[in-house]
Design a protein around this motif. Structure first.
Motif, short mmCIF file in Angstrom:
data_model
loop_
_atom_site.label_atom_id
_atom_site.label_comp_id
_atom_site.label_asym_id
_atom_site.label_seq_id
_atom_site.Cartn_x
_atom_site.Cartn_y
_atom_site.Cartn_z
N LEU A 52 0.84 -1.21 0.00
CA LEU A 52 0.00 0.00 0.00
C LEU A 52 0.87 1.26 0.00
N PHE A 53 1.97 1.20 0.76
CA PHE A 53 2.84 2.37 0.91
C PHE A 53 3.38 2.84 -0.44
N ARG A 138 -9.92 0.70 -5.00
CA ARG A 138 -8.54 0.34 -5.32
C ARG A 138 -8.08 -0.88 -4.50
N LEU A 139 -8.50 -0.93 -3.24
CA LEU A 139 -8.12 -2.08 -2.40
C LEU A 139 -8.70 -3.36 -2.98
N VAL A 154 -12.01 -7.00 2.34
CA VAL A 154 -12.10 -5.54 2.44
C VAL A 154 -13.46 -5.21 3.06
N ALA A 155 -13.47 -4.33 4.07
CA ALA A 155 -14.73 -3.99 4.76
C ALA A 155 -15.74 -3.40 3.77
N ALA A 165 -6.80 -0.17 5.76
CA ALA A 165 -5.59 0.23 5.04
C ALA A 165 -4.62 0.93 5.99
N GLY A 166 -5.17 1.81 6.84
CA GLY A 166 -4.33 2.52 7.80
C GLY A 166 -3.63 1.55 8.74
N LYS A 167 -4.33 0.52 9.18
CA LYS A 167 -3.72 -0.43 10.12
C LYS A 167 -2.61 -1.25 9.46
N ALA A 168 -2.81 -1.61 8.19
CA ALA A 168 -1.73 -2.33 7.49
C ALA A 168 -0.54 -1.40 7.25
#
Ligand code: HEC
Ligand code: HEC
Length: 377
Positions: A52-53, A138-139, A154-155, A165-168
């Motif tokens: 993701l980064f 996108r996820l 994906v939620a 996404a933030g947590k990963a």
């Protein structure tokens, strides 16, 4: 004459107090827990966060990723005065290497977890400019295998997907911790009982100033060289940039942030079996930092987070608005404290250092020993 020369050349033996302080600055500690992120140390989440980064597809125009501004070769900074992507931001890009030890994120601490922080740039119109719906699409399109592995999918709701996404992303950032440098090698030598050769006499002289006369260590302390707090240094203001209220605004923002530690998106540890029955235990209350937060605290006007000084030689320009291009310019500021702050007051403990040129050079030489010895990833 010889004795005099030695005394001038640099420290010959530390006092007990100096030694104790120096030993508190190294080695780098194990990363702190991230209590509101269940996947913070999950290796699959680290791999997902890494992809993701570097994914430009998360931005609305497909042009920028986290790594556009947090460049690995620059210790996750960008070498620019202020950040630029879709637009030009008001602030300098900080490193993300010390995320695993942080309590407050952004220069003004307006996020109280690294996962909540990571959702900020995704949606920020001048950074990646996305919407939660764009991120979720996108996820699903590009990262669904990783999401199934880490979160079971994906939620459904876009905010929930953004939070995942933030947590990963946090899990990945937590693995980036700064690497040991020559300074750490020296402290190990000192701990083993000898005033070792990993630092030169000039660098030791700079270290002595840092922990002593120049009192840098009063804010830049511990192995990350930060107190994780906020101070108004009374920096010369750049009028074109307008006045930045810093922590005074950030403290208010984090208290009402929909993704703060109190939100339903924050993971909670499983309740302990020895739960008290006579009301809540004040010591196990979640989010105590938010409870004792007072945005009107006068010292927070135009105060900014103390940055870590790990790898500082490679992370310029410096300060929240990138106003200094070099370490020499930063030290000149601390040496002279020019001008008066436009907002609030300068931290009362700060006084112009009025050091000699040789002392300033020594202080800078010391700061350069905080760079990692192994090359950047
Ligand atoms: C356009 C450049 C840009 C992009 C893209 C960007 N950042 Fe940043 N980042 C910044 C700037 C500038 C700040 C400081 C902003 C502030 O304090 O208001 C920052 C702050 C941070 C911080 C806080 C560090 C600290 O010590 O408080 C973290 C962590 C971070 N970014 C991670 C990310 C992640 C993860 C992404 C991708 C989702 C990302 N950034 C995308 C420029 C960028
Ligand atoms: C009162 C607390 C305090 C003291 C004392 C202090 N600093 Fe800082 N330092 C900070 C804060 C806060 C910032 C960020 C300020 C801002 O951006 O507005 C900072 C920024 C810096 C930076 C820029 C880092 C970056 O990534 O932008 C360097 C380098 C630095 N300090 C070195 C020193 C040295 C060397 C000394 C001793 C001469 C010192 N500091 C004393 C709090 C302090």
């Amino acid at each position: 004459m010889l004795v005099l020369l030695l005394a001038c050349a640099g420290p010959v033996g530390w006092t007990e107090a100096e030694r104790t302080t120096i030993l508190s600055l190294s080695p780098l500690p194990a990363r702190a827990p991230s209590p509101t992120n269940r996947v913070a140390d999950d290796p699959a989440a680290v791999r997902l966060g890494e992809s993701l980064f570097f994914d430009e597809g998360l931005s609305i125009d497909g042009q920028s990723s986290c790594a556009s501004c947090h460049v690995p070769e620059l210790h996750f900074t960008d070498g620019e005065r202020v950040a630029t992507a879709i637009g030009v931001g008001p602030r300098n890009t900080p490193s993300v290497e010390s995320v695993a030890w942080g309590t407050w994120f952004f220069w003004d601490g307006r996020a109280d977890s690294a996962w909540a922080q990571a959702t900020g740039p995704l949606l920020n119109p001048i950074e990646m400019g996305a919407t939660p719906e764009h991120v979720r699409a996108r996820l699903l399109a590009a990262h669904s295998v990783g999401f199934t592995e880490v979160f079971g999918g994906v939620a459904e709701d876009p905010t929930g997907a953004l939070v995942q996404a933030g947590k990963a992303l946090e899990a990945f950032e937590r693995t980036l911790g700064p690497k040991a440098g020559r300074f750490d090698r020296y402290v190990a030598q000192l701990g083993a009982g000898n005033d070792g050769d990993a630092l030169s006499a000039e660098e030791k002289r700079g270290l002595r100033l840092f922990v002593g006369e120049a009192a840098c260590v009063s804010c830049h302390h511990g192995p990350l060289f930060t107190d994780h707090s906020f101070h108004n240094l009374g920096l010369p203001n750049i009028p074109a940039g307008g006045i930045d209220p810093g922590r005074a605004r950030g403290a208010g923002d984090v208290g009402v942030d929909a993704l703060n530690c109190r939100s339903r998106h924050a993971d909670r540890p499983a309740p302990s079996t020895s739960e008290r029955t006579d009301g809540p235990d004040p010591f196990s209350e979640p989010c105590p930092e938010l409870r004792y937060l007072d945005p009107s605290f006068p010292d927070w006007a135009a105060a900014f987070k103390t940055p870590s000084l790990r790898n500082v030689a490679a992370t310029g320009p410096y300060m929240h608005d990138g106003q200094f291009d070099s370490l020499g310019a930063v030290l000149h500021f601390y040496d002279t404290l020019p001008g008066k702050p436009l907002v609030g007051h300068r931290e009362l403990t700060l006084e112009p250092l009025a050091l000699s040129g040789a002392d300033l050079a020594a202080l800078e030489a010391f700061l350069r020993t905080l760079s990692a010895e192994s090359p950047a990833p």
